[in-house]
Write a protein that holds these residues in place. Structure first.
Motif, PDB file in Angstrom:
ATOM      1  N   LEU A 172     -17.758   5.805  -4.020  1.00  0.00           N
ATOM      2  CA  LEU A 172     -17.435   6.464  -2.755  1.00  0.00           C
ATOM      3  C   LEU A 172     -16.243   7.408  -2.889  1.00  0.00           C
ATOM      4  CD1 LEU A 172     -18.039   3.304  -0.622  1.00  0.00           C
ATOM      5  CD2 LEU A 172     -19.245   5.474  -0.274  1.00  0.00           C
ATOM      6  N   LEU A 173     -15.382   7.155  -3.876  1.00  0.00           N
ATOM      7  CA  LEU A 173     -14.227   8.025  -4.099  1.00  0.00           C
ATOM      8  C   LEU A 173     -14.567   9.174  -5.053  1.00  0.00           C
ATOM      9  CD1 LEU A 173     -11.436   5.278  -4.230  1.00  0.00           C
ATOM     10  CD2 LEU A 173     -11.727   7.045  -2.457  1.00  0.00           C
TER      11      LEU A 173
ATOM     12  N   LEU B 215       0.829  -1.213   0.000  1.00  0.00           N
ATOM     13  CA  LEU B 215       0.000   0.000   0.000  1.00  0.00           C
ATOM     14  C   LEU B 215       0.863   1.262   0.000  1.00  0.00           C
ATOM     15  CD1 LEU B 215      -2.766  -1.171   2.513  1.00  0.00           C
ATOM     16  CD2 LEU B 215      -3.025  -0.851   0.030  1.00  0.00           C
TER      17      LEU B 215
ATOM     18  N   ALA C 277     -16.448   1.259  -4.569  1.00  0.00           N
ATOM     19  CA  ALA C 277     -15.330   2.099  -4.126  1.00  0.00           C
ATOM     20  C   ALA C 277     -15.163   3.311  -5.047  1.00  0.00           C
ATOM     21  CB  ALA C 277     -14.038   1.283  -4.062  1.00  0.00           C
TER      22      ALA C 277
ATOM     23  N   VAL D 254      -9.959  -2.550  -2.092  1.00  0.00           N
ATOM     24  CA  VAL D 254     -10.477  -1.230  -1.724  1.00  0.00           C
ATOM     25  C   VAL D 254      -9.364  -0.354  -1.130  1.00  0.00           C
ATOM     26  CG1 VAL D 254     -12.140  -0.021  -0.268  1.00  0.00           C
ATOM     27  CG2 VAL D 254     -12.802  -2.150  -1.400  1.00  0.00           C
ATOM     28  N   LEU D 255      -8.542  -0.924  -0.258  1.00  0.00           N
ATOM     29  CA  LEU D 255      -7.413  -0.171   0.311  1.00  0.00           C
ATOM     30  C   LEU D 255      -6.474   0.301  -0.795  1.00  0.00           C
ATOM     31  CD1 LEU D 255      -6.544  -2.500   3.358  1.00  0.00           C
ATOM     32  CD2 LEU D 255      -7.584  -0.220   3.494  1.00  0.00           C
TER      33      LEU D 255
ATOM     34  N   GLN E 281       1.155   4.267  -2.807  1.00  0.00           N
ATOM     35  CA  GLN E 281       1.046   5.703  -2.503  1.00  0.00           C
ATOM     36  C   GLN E 281       2.245   6.481  -3.038  1.00  0.00           C
ATOM     37  OE1 GLN E 281       0.474   5.329   1.803  1.00  0.00           O
ATOM     38  NE2 GLN E 281      -1.640   6.077   1.613  1.00  0.00           N
TER      39      GLN E 281
ATOM     40  N   PHE F 151      -7.785   3.216  -2.811  1.00  0.00           N
ATOM     41  CA  PHE F 151      -7.656   4.489  -2.085  1.00  0.00           C
ATOM     42  C   PHE F 151      -6.200   4.964  -2.135  1.00  0.00           C
ATOM     43  CE2 PHE F 151      -9.167   6.700   2.107  1.00  0.00           C
ATOM     44  CZ  PHE F 151      -9.311   7.892   1.420  1.00  0.00           C
ATOM     45  N   ALA F 152      -5.249   4.020  -2.138  1.00  0.00           N
ATOM     46  CA  ALA F 152      -3.828   4.380  -2.165  1.00  0.00           C
ATOM     47  C   ALA F 152      -3.394   4.898  -3.541  1.00  0.00           C
ATOM     48  CB  ALA F 152      -2.979   3.177  -1.760  1.00  0.00           C
TER      49      ALA F 152
ATOM     50  N   PHE G  52      -8.336  -5.720   0.407  1.00  0.00           N
ATOM     51  CA  PHE G  52      -7.092  -5.240  -0.191  1.00  0.00           C
ATOM     52  C   PHE G  52      -7.368  -4.413  -1.437  1.00  0.00           C
ATOM     53  CE2 PHE G  52      -2.715  -6.200  -2.027  1.00  0.00           C
ATOM     54  CZ  PHE G  52      -2.080  -5.319  -1.162  1.00  0.00           C
TER      55      PHE G  52
END
Lengths: 290, 290
Positions: free
Chosen positions: A261-262, A197, A258, A234-235, A201, A238-239, A232
């Motif tokens: 929601l993002l 993750l 996702a 979804v995480l 990023q 987001f990353a 994983f």
């Protein structure tokens, strides 16, 4: 950054602004006996069925891996690419450790395909990047090199920089390189998820390129793998993850949720469209499914 | 920051370093006819069953809301708190818009309970903070004030700062205030999820307190709400959410998976423990389930 793949008639854009791109993983005999058997016996109806089902489930691109020990992989790659081209009109992701098989796939594939994969290993960079450049394809770069898979996010990002530099040197533009940070099992190392993750990023912030993951490794060796794979995905989104090679039947709903929601799905159009498609079943263009 | 709640014999610590704390949402008649009927008819076996089932499914704390129009809420709150105290030994979260009902719950609750909730509204701050302080309880602060729910993350954080300041003024330490950024439906506004996620990130970075969410509002009005609720939980955890009032039967698995992937579960002990518990079923201390 936008990376555009093409089939014969269709463009699929993978974008760092989303929405997320789903690459269907099912045409791959690794750990799938039925698929291996289909390739050995030449049961191409099964492969067509898997292709169509994945598109119906939400795949934007299809991964194609035909590696079965003892079979002629380059010939089989060309043959399967040809039959997929005839039955689903979406871009393909040619997946093999063999440069010869990838070359055969590149010759048979329509439009602008994806090549899975190079890495920071010298031999693969030297052999494959010129092929990718010549064909005008897009390439996935795995974050490992001749020393193996680096342990820290910083060291993995250094491999990404190396791959991008070498791609640029042969004339492949940065948007045609998709970085894959690699996911290791959190069953074996409880920090492994976090390392991947953080790598995502850092690549997102520093390099701004599209990022792919073969997302089911993280759950290897654990019970209820679906829960780990779902979390994983979804995480990682987001990353900064922008596409994944995964099972569309299992993960498209959560991916669409996702994205919504993002803030990447105005009026929830894609989310609701996917829900309706799942409810009504088959509604896909099949050119040659006889 | 660590916030510790107590039942008669058990401590539950909500921590900004994780793992995540699950507050079971099911003892609440809002939108649940069977629960409303149980409260009206005094069918407390149903409530006991819901309590035990939620603990078995992974709840660390139980939310208690007994608001049914026409019933005596303060008396019912005291009664239900008493019966829960007798059947499950975990901390309670007293949930009511009525200060009188909360006061009755606080008098009947064991240990150090959670109060759900105050907000930035003057009247609630004035009425409830002294009660919370006097009882030595923990309080949830919703990010809305007399003007309503602020539209931007920055404006919501300002309400959080106000609530924390007012709590400090009456002698409640910051670790005994849990901020709830509020989730609105992404069906109505496709940016609503992002606003809540950014608010969580800002509160985590600037205020460092524990953060709670009643996580099922985000999916209101959408099909397949489970997909949206699941994705939102995981995104919010990555942003800095440390506890949620939710359905443990539906979300504990994904929460444990996200904790594992975020490096908060060494040797996957909690993840695997939860999986085994789900497989074998009942294994909970029931003191008085006759």
């Amino acid at each position: 950054v936008k990376t555009t793949l093409f089939s014969d008639k269709k463009a699929v854009t993978i974008s760092t602004d989303g929405p997320f791109t789903v690459v269907g993983e099912k045409i791959n005999p690794t750990g799938r006996q039925k698929m291996a058997a289909a390739l050995e016996s030449g049961d191409f109806d099964y492969i067509r069925e898997l292709a169509v089902r994945q598109v119906q489930a939400g795949a934007d691109v299809l991964d194609v891996n035909v590696g079965v020990p003892g079979l002629d992989e380059p010939a089989l790659m060309a043959q399967v690419v040809g039959l997929l081209r005839a039955c689903v009109d979406i871009p393909l992701c040619l997946d093999s450790p063999s440069p010869v098989a990838l070359e055969a796939g590149l010759a048979a594939a329509p439009g602008k395909p994806l090549v899975n994969s190079v890495s920071g290993e010298e031999k693969r960079l030297e052999t494959l990047l010129p092929l990718v450049k010549e064909r005008g394809a897009v390439v996935i770069g795995l974050l490992m090199d001749d020393e193996g898979i680096p342990a820290t996010p910083e060291a993995r990002v250094a491999v990404a920089e190396k791959i991008l530099k070498r791609a640029t040197r042969v004339g492949i533009p940065p948007e045609d390189v998709i970085i894959d940070p690699l996911a290791m099992s959190v069953g074996a190392d409880s920090q492994a998820g976090l390392v991947t993750l953080r790598t995502i990023q850092l690549i997102h912030e520093r390099l701004g390129v599209n990022i792919n993951l073969g997302a089911s490794n993280a759950s290897f060796g654990l019970p209820d793998r679906a829960a780990v794979n779902t979390a994983f995905m979804v995480l990682a989104m987001f990353a900064g993850l922008t596409c994944a090679i995964t099972d569309p039947a299992k993960l498209t709903s959560i991916i669409r949720a996702a994205d919504l929601l993002l803030g990447r799905d105005e009026y929830a159009r894609r989310y609701i469209g996917h829900f309706r498609q799942r409810q009504k079943g088959p509604a896909v263009v099949v050119k040659d499914l006889a």
